[in-house]
Scaffold this motif. Structure first.
Motif, mmCIF file in Angstrom:
data_model
loop_
_atom_site.group_PDB
_atom_site.id
_atom_site.type_symbol
_atom_site.label_atom_id
_atom_site.label_comp_id
_atom_site.label_asym_id
_atom_site.label_seq_id
_atom_site.Cartn_x
_atom_site.Cartn_y
_atom_site.Cartn_z
ATOM 1 N N MET A 1 -3.912 15.182 9.643
ATOM 2 C CA MET A 1 -4.920 14.410 8.914
ATOM 3 C C MET A 1 -4.604 12.921 9.005
ATOM 4 S SD MET A 1 -6.913 16.775 7.778
ATOM 5 C CE MET A 1 -7.875 16.039 6.463
ATOM 6 N N GLY A 2 -5.531 12.160 8.510
ATOM 7 C CA GLY A 2 -5.359 10.713 8.549
ATOM 8 C C GLY A 2 -4.540 10.187 7.393
ATOM 9 N N LEU A 3 -4.540 8.893 7.258
ATOM 10 C CA LEU A 3 -3.823 8.200 6.191
ATOM 11 C C LEU A 3 -4.785 7.975 5.021
ATOM 12 C CD1 LEU A 3 -2.198 5.649 8.590
ATOM 13 C CD2 LEU A 3 -0.891 7.245 7.192
ATOM 14 N N LYS B 1 -6.432 1.510 -7.746
ATOM 15 C CA LYS B 1 -6.492 2.844 -7.181
ATOM 16 C C LYS B 1 -7.112 2.828 -5.796
ATOM 17 C CE LYS B 1 -6.979 5.049 -11.714
ATOM 18 N NZ LYS B 1 -7.857 5.882 -12.590
ATOM 19 N N GLY B 2 -6.632 3.765 -4.965
ATOM 20 C CA GLY B 2 -7.220 3.990 -3.662
ATOM 21 C C GLY B 2 -8.102 5.217 -3.688
ATOM 22 N N GLU B 3 -8.086 5.984 -2.603
ATOM 23 C CA GLU B 3 -8.956 7.157 -2.466
ATOM 24 C C GLU B 3 -8.449 8.381 -3.223
ATOM 25 O OE1 GLU B 3 -10.309 7.378 1.984
ATOM 26 O OE2 GLU B 3 -8.323 6.444 1.911
ATOM 27 N N PHE C 1 3.742 7.095 3.242
ATOM 28 C CA PHE C 1 4.040 5.833 3.910
ATOM 29 C C PHE C 1 3.720 4.665 2.988
ATOM 30 C CE2 PHE C 1 5.202 6.938 8.149
ATOM 31 C CZ PHE C 1 4.541 8.118 8.440
ATOM 32 N N GLN D 1 -9.551 9.165 10.255
ATOM 33 C CA GLN D 1 -8.803 10.421 10.168
ATOM 34 C C GLN D 1 -7.737 10.554 11.247
ATOM 35 O OE1 GLN D 1 -12.125 9.988 10.213
ATOM 36 N NE2 GLN D 1 -13.182 11.609 9.098
ATOM 37 N N TYR E 1 0.254 5.272 1.194
ATOM 38 C CA TYR E 1 -0.609 6.242 1.837
ATOM 39 C C TYR E 1 0.093 7.591 1.861
ATOM 40 C CZ TYR E 1 -3.159 2.229 3.720
ATOM 41 O OH TYR E 1 -3.872 1.061 3.846
ATOM 42 N N TYR F 1 -2.850 0.570 -4.127
ATOM 43 C CA TYR F 1 -2.485 -0.645 -3.444
ATOM 44 C C TYR F 1 -2.308 -1.767 -4.461
ATOM 45 C CZ TYR F 1 -7.407 -2.232 -3.648
ATOM 46 O OH TYR F 1 -8.660 -2.624 -4.062
ATOM 47 N N GLN G 1 -0.011 11.178 4.287
ATOM 48 C CA GLN G 1 -0.503 11.711 5.551
ATOM 49 C C GLN G 1 -0.197 13.201 5.592
ATOM 50 O OE1 GLN G 1 1.295 10.163 9.199
ATOM 51 N NE2 GLN G 1 -0.591 10.556 10.333
ATOM 52 N N PHE H 1 -5.199 5.455 15.021
ATOM 53 C CA PHE H 1 -6.004 5.303 13.816
ATOM 54 C C PHE H 1 -6.833 4.027 13.910
ATOM 55 C CE2 PHE H 1 -4.192 8.589 11.199
ATOM 56 C CZ PHE H 1 -2.881 8.705 11.624
ATOM 57 N N TYR I 1 0.835 -1.200 0.000
ATOM 58 C CA TYR I 1 0.000 0.000 0.000
ATOM 59 C C TYR I 1 0.868 1.247 0.000
ATOM 60 C CZ TYR I 1 -3.224 -3.498 1.899
ATOM 61 O OH TYR I 1 -3.973 -4.632 2.089
ATOM 62 N N LEU J 1 -5.379 6.448 1.298
ATOM 63 C CA LEU J 1 -4.839 5.415 0.422
ATOM 64 C C LEU J 1 -4.699 5.951 -1.000
ATOM 65 C CD1 LEU J 1 -4.017 2.420 0.129
ATOM 66 C CD2 LEU J 1 -6.428 1.920 -0.338
#
Lengths: 113, 111
Positions: free
Chosen positions: A41-43, A57-59, A90, B103, A35, A48, A37, B89, A33, A45
Motif C-alpha cells: 500500500m501507499g503512504l 490530523k492527517g488521513e 515513517f 498508493q 506516515y 503532521y 505504510q 510514489f 510528518y 498521513l
C-alpha cells in the motif's frame, strides 16, 4: 549529518500495550510528518506539524497522538495498540517553500500481536 | 479521502523500455507535485518534482508530464534499467504543506 532518525527500528507489541515512536531531525526543518505504510500500500498521513507547538490530523489519525514541543522532535504515541496498527511507520521532515524536499527516516516496523 | 490516485499498482517493463506511471489529484490547492522512489527496507527519497506552471520537466532519463486542466501528471522513465526497480510514489502538496502520497507503483525491470 544524521538527517531524520527514527527509533526503534523494530518492535513487537501486545494488544492493548502503548508505546512511543521517536523521530528526531537535525536539519532545522519546520514541517514534520508521520506516515504508515501497509504491505503493498501507499503512504498514509497520520499526523503532521508545521512548527513547534502546532500539529494537525492527517488521513488516518485514529489510535495515535503526537506532540511537537521542539523543532527537532516529533514523537508518535500509540495508545492501546491493536492488530490493525501493524505497519511500517515513517517519519519525514521538510523545509517547506518552493521546490521543497521531504527527507525520510529509515522506518519503524511495528507488529501488534 | 484519497486525494492523489496512482496507477498502475504494479508494472513490469523490459530493460531498455519506457516505464509510465500515472497520477490524478483532486485538491486544486496543490501547487507542487513530487515523485519519490523507495527501495526495499529504505525510506522514500525525492526523485523529481514539478510545479503546475510548466507542462513537462526532464532530468536525465526521468520526465514528468503535467496536465493542469485534467488534474493529471505522469512519470516516464526512458531506457529503463534493472536498477530502476523500486516502488514509486507520486505526491501533492500546497500552501499548508500537507504532503499527500498516492498508493505507489511497484516497478520491476526485467533484464
Amino acid at each position: 549529518n544524521a538527517g531524520v532518525t527514527q527509533t526503534p527500528k523494530f518492535r513487537i507489541l501486545k494488544i492493548g500495550q502503548s508505546m512511543t515512536l521517536q523521530c528526531a531531525q537535525d536539519m532545522n526543518h519546520n514541517y514534520m510528518y508521520w506516515y504508515r505504510q501497509d504491505p503493498g500500500m501507499g503512504l498514509k498521513l497520520i499526523y503532521y506539524s508545521v512548527g513547534a507547538g502546532i500539529t494537525d490530523k492527517g488521513e488516518v489519525p485514529n489510535g495515535y497522538n503526537v506532540s511537537r514541543s521542539t523543532t527537532e522532535d516529533f514523537p508518535l504515541r500509540l495508545e492501546l495498540a491493536a492488530p490493525s496498527q501493524t505497519s511500517v511507520y515513517f517519519c519525514a521532515s521538510m523545509t517547506g517553500g518552493p521546490n521543497t524536499e521531504a527527507f525520510f527516516g529509515q522506518g519503524t516496523r511495528l507488529t501488534v500481536v | 479521502q484519497q486525494q492523489v490516485k496512482q496507477s498502475p499498482q504494479s508494472l513490469i517493463v523490459q530493460k531498455g523500455g519506457i516505464s509510465i506511471i500515472n497520477c490524478a489529484y483532486e485538491n486544486t490547492a496543490f501547487d507542487y507535485f513530487p515523485w519519490y522512489q523507495q527501495f526495499p527496507g529504505k525510506g522514500p527519497a525525492l526523485l523529481i518534482a514539478i510545479r503546475p506552471d510548466v507542462s513537462e520537466k526532464k532530468e536525465g532519463r526521468f520526465t514528468i508530464s503535467f496536465n493542469k486542466s485534467a488534474k493529471q501528471f505522469s512519470l516516464h522513465i526512458m531506457d529503463s534499467q534493472p536498477g530502476d526497480s523500486a516502488t514509486y510514489f507520486c505526491a501533492g502538496t500546497g500552501g499548508a504543506q500537507k504532503l499527500v502520497f498516492g498508493q505507489g507503483t511497484r516497478l520491476t525491470i526485467n533484464p
